[in-house]
Design an enzyme around this catalytic site. Structure first.
Site, short mmCIF file in Angstrom:
data_model
loop_
_atom_site.label_atom_id
_atom_site.label_comp_id
_atom_site.label_asym_id
_atom_site.label_seq_id
_atom_site.Cartn_x
_atom_site.Cartn_y
_atom_site.Cartn_z
N ARG A 1 -2.11 -2.21 8.03
CA ARG A 1 -1.30 -3.12 8.84
C ARG A 1 -1.07 -2.54 10.22
O ARG A 1 -0.83 -1.34 10.36
CB ARG A 1 0.05 -3.37 8.17
CG ARG A 1 -0.07 -4.20 6.90
CD ARG A 1 1.27 -4.61 6.38
NE ARG A 1 2.19 -3.50 6.36
CZ ARG A 1 3.50 -3.65 6.32
NH1 ARG A 1 4.04 -4.85 6.32
NH2 ARG A 1 4.29 -2.59 6.29
N SER B 1 -0.60 7.05 3.60
CA SER B 1 0.12 7.19 2.33
C SER B 1 -0.65 7.95 1.27
O SER B 1 -0.95 7.43 0.18
CB SER B 1 0.53 5.82 1.84
OG SER B 1 1.24 5.17 2.86
N ASP C 1 4.40 6.95 3.52
CA ASP C 1 5.13 5.68 3.35
C ASP C 1 6.53 5.86 2.76
O ASP C 1 7.46 5.11 3.08
CB ASP C 1 4.32 4.65 2.54
CG ASP C 1 3.80 5.18 1.21
OD1 ASP C 1 3.99 6.38 0.91
OD2 ASP C 1 3.17 4.39 0.47
C1 BGC Z 1 0.14 9.08 -2.57
C2 BGC Z 1 1.45 9.19 -1.85
C3 BGC Z 1 1.99 7.80 -1.54
C4 BGC Z 1 2.04 6.96 -2.82
C5 BGC Z 1 2.56 5.55 -2.57
C6 BGC Z 1 0.26 8.16 -3.78
O1 BGC Z 1 -1.00 7.98 -4.37
O2 BGC Z 1 -0.28 10.36 -2.99
O3 BGC Z 1 1.32 9.93 -0.67
O4 BGC Z 1 3.26 7.92 -0.99
O5 BGC Z 1 0.75 6.89 -3.38
O6 BGC Z 1 1.79 4.85 -1.68
#
Ligand code: BGC
Length: 464
Positions: free
Chosen positions: A82, A158, A211
């Site tokens: 996004r 994320s 995130d």
């Molecule tokens: C990632 C995290 C992320 C989470 C939610 C996980 O697979 O390792 O960094 O915050 O997913 O998106």
């Protein structure tokens, strides 16, 4: 005949009772998960390369709610990318948020890293074009390029990132079905800037954000009492405010607080809590032995768990006996999307119902389900989703206990499973009361941190 039998006398088949036992995690075991997690968090705060990574976010400032100006954010979660613009205002509304979503094509999940980052850059260009901004056209305004170059830009990435500074961080591992070669071990900001250079985009990232950290800060902007940000979407994870002197591995200034990204998805619960389906999913995944907690909770996986159960029960002649060959959506890994679970669960298990929604959703999957099986499918979906909600609360409880809070607090949660699975929040709330108690423990309020990852990255960029 069986269908007209009142429910009270309908005996639960042995296989269903067994499934229920396997997927029901009781209060003692949840408390055990929270305790194990707390111990592993302590280890992660002391050293690098641990199961709970406890990553320093470099975010130390809390928003006041009075930040102003236009900031941008790029939000790469797992399903979508996004491009966001946030206009922070000093009035009661706080901000105006505008975002354009680009779905990440399936084939990009395993493509060379450059291709993925080119996709990000192309998406930024489309966003700017939609705003009437063309950077590459002859006669494009040079001032505008300068303006964008100086703009504050948050980049939500994320996945587990070892941050080296607020605007610099190395990818430690891929998750959620991504495995793009050439990215692990590199600074993702630099990779993005290279793609920007290839595509003539002047933007420069000023804050790199997970995130969960974004969700925590975005909620904190509206509600300063927020101490945890969690995501229960395609993946799962949580971040919380920690006092820096407790981050033993942190060698910089030890004063004040910092947000820590726990990467709780990597937590591995005791093996006896895993079902045969969890083990199978893990064995057959692209990252066996990793992200075990995430594989029991998040949207990338819980549809797949249900699919594995349905295929197994069918092969043993317990359900869908009217269907000689299962359709591709049930025989192909990851094709039975978690979205189906959310749609099935719109209907609740009742004493007696023809379950029209279950029938309709399963027809889309490609099977005609007899009335008696509809309820069983719904029960199976509920078992898996309820377990997901309950164990994620064990994680929340660990973070609350770690903070030694003396007063009530808010946990901001975002993500498709939390937002879209019917009654997920209520399941979490009930489990919180069960686990932390209402009288002795601090009151914990769950709040939907909608769009928190994008808004939060922009807020963090604004804080600088
Ligand atoms: C990632 C995290 C992320 C989470 C939610 C996980 O697979 O390792 O960094 O915050 O997913 O998106």
């Amino acid at each position: 005949m069986a269908d007209s039998m009142p429910d009270v006398v309908r005996r639960k088949p042995d296989w269903m009772a067994k499934l229920e036992r396997e997927f029901t995690i009781g209060k003692e075991d949840l408390a055990g998960i929270a305790k194990d997690m707390l111990a592993k968090m302590e280890v992660g705060l002391a050293r690098e390369n641990t199961e709970m990574k406890m990553l320093a976010s470099f975010v130390r400032k809390r928003p006041t709610g009075h930040e102003v100006g236009t900031v941008y954010a790029l939000d790469f979660g797992g399903t979508n990318f996004r491009v966001c613009q946030l206009d922070l205002t000093d009035d009661a509304s706080g901000y105006r948020f505008h975002a354009v979503k680009f779905k990440i094509p399936e084939e990009l999940k395993l493509a060379p890293g450059e291709k993925l980052f080119d996709f990000f850059a192309d998406s930024v260009n489309s966003f700017l074009n939609q705003q009437g901004i063309t950077l590459t056209a002859p006669g494009a305004v040079p001032d505008l390029r300068e303006q964008l170059k100086k703009a504050k830009l948050g980049f939500t990435f994320s996945f587990p990132i070892q941050q080296l500074a607020l605007d610099k961080g190395i990818l430690l591992q891929w998750n959620k079905g991504f495995n793009n070669p050439g990215v692990v071990g590199s600074d993702v900001v630099e990779l993005l800037h290279h793609a920007f250079d290839r595509k003539g985009i002047p933007f420069r990232v000023t804050a790199l954000v997970n995130d969960t950290v974004g969700t925590l800060l975005a909620n904190g902007y509206k509600n300063p009492n927020t101490t945890v940000g969690a995501i229960i979407g395609t993946g799962t994870n949580a971040a919380y405010w920690e006092s820096v002197d407790r981050i033993r591995k942190w060698t910089g200034d030890k004063s004040g607080d910092m947000v820590v990204n726990t990467e709780w998805g990597a937590f591995t619960p005791q093996a006896r809590l895993l079902t045969t389906y969890d083990k199978r999913l893990d064995d057959e995944s692209i990252n066996p032995g990793m992200q075990v907690f995430e594989k029991m909770i998040s949207g990338r996986y819980i549809g797949e768990i249900v699919r594995l159960i349905l295929v197994d029960l069918h092969s043993r002649g317990h359900i869908l006996t009217n269907v000689p060959r299962l359709p591709a959506k049930l025989t192909t890994p990851y094709e039975f999307d978690t979205e189906y679970l959310s749609r099935l669960a719109v209907e609740q298990v009742q004493t007696s119902s023809p379950y029209p929604i279950v029938q309709q959703v399963m027809a889309e999957v490609g099977v005609q389900v007899l009335e008696d099986d509809r309820r069983k499918i719904l029960e199976i979906a509920e078992l898996v989703a309820l377990r997901s909600a309950r164990i994620s609360v064990a994680g929340v409880a660990a973070l609350i206990l770690q903070q030694k809070l003396t007063q009530g607090t808010t946990v901001a949660v975002d993500g498709s499973v939390y937002e879209l699975y019917p009654r997920y929040k209520q399941h979490m709330e009930a489990t919180l009361v069960e686990l932390l108690g209402t009288v002795t423990g601090p009151a914990v309020t769950l709040e939907l941190g909608k769009d928190g990852s994008g808004i939060g990255a922009a807020v963090i960029a604004a804080l600088g």
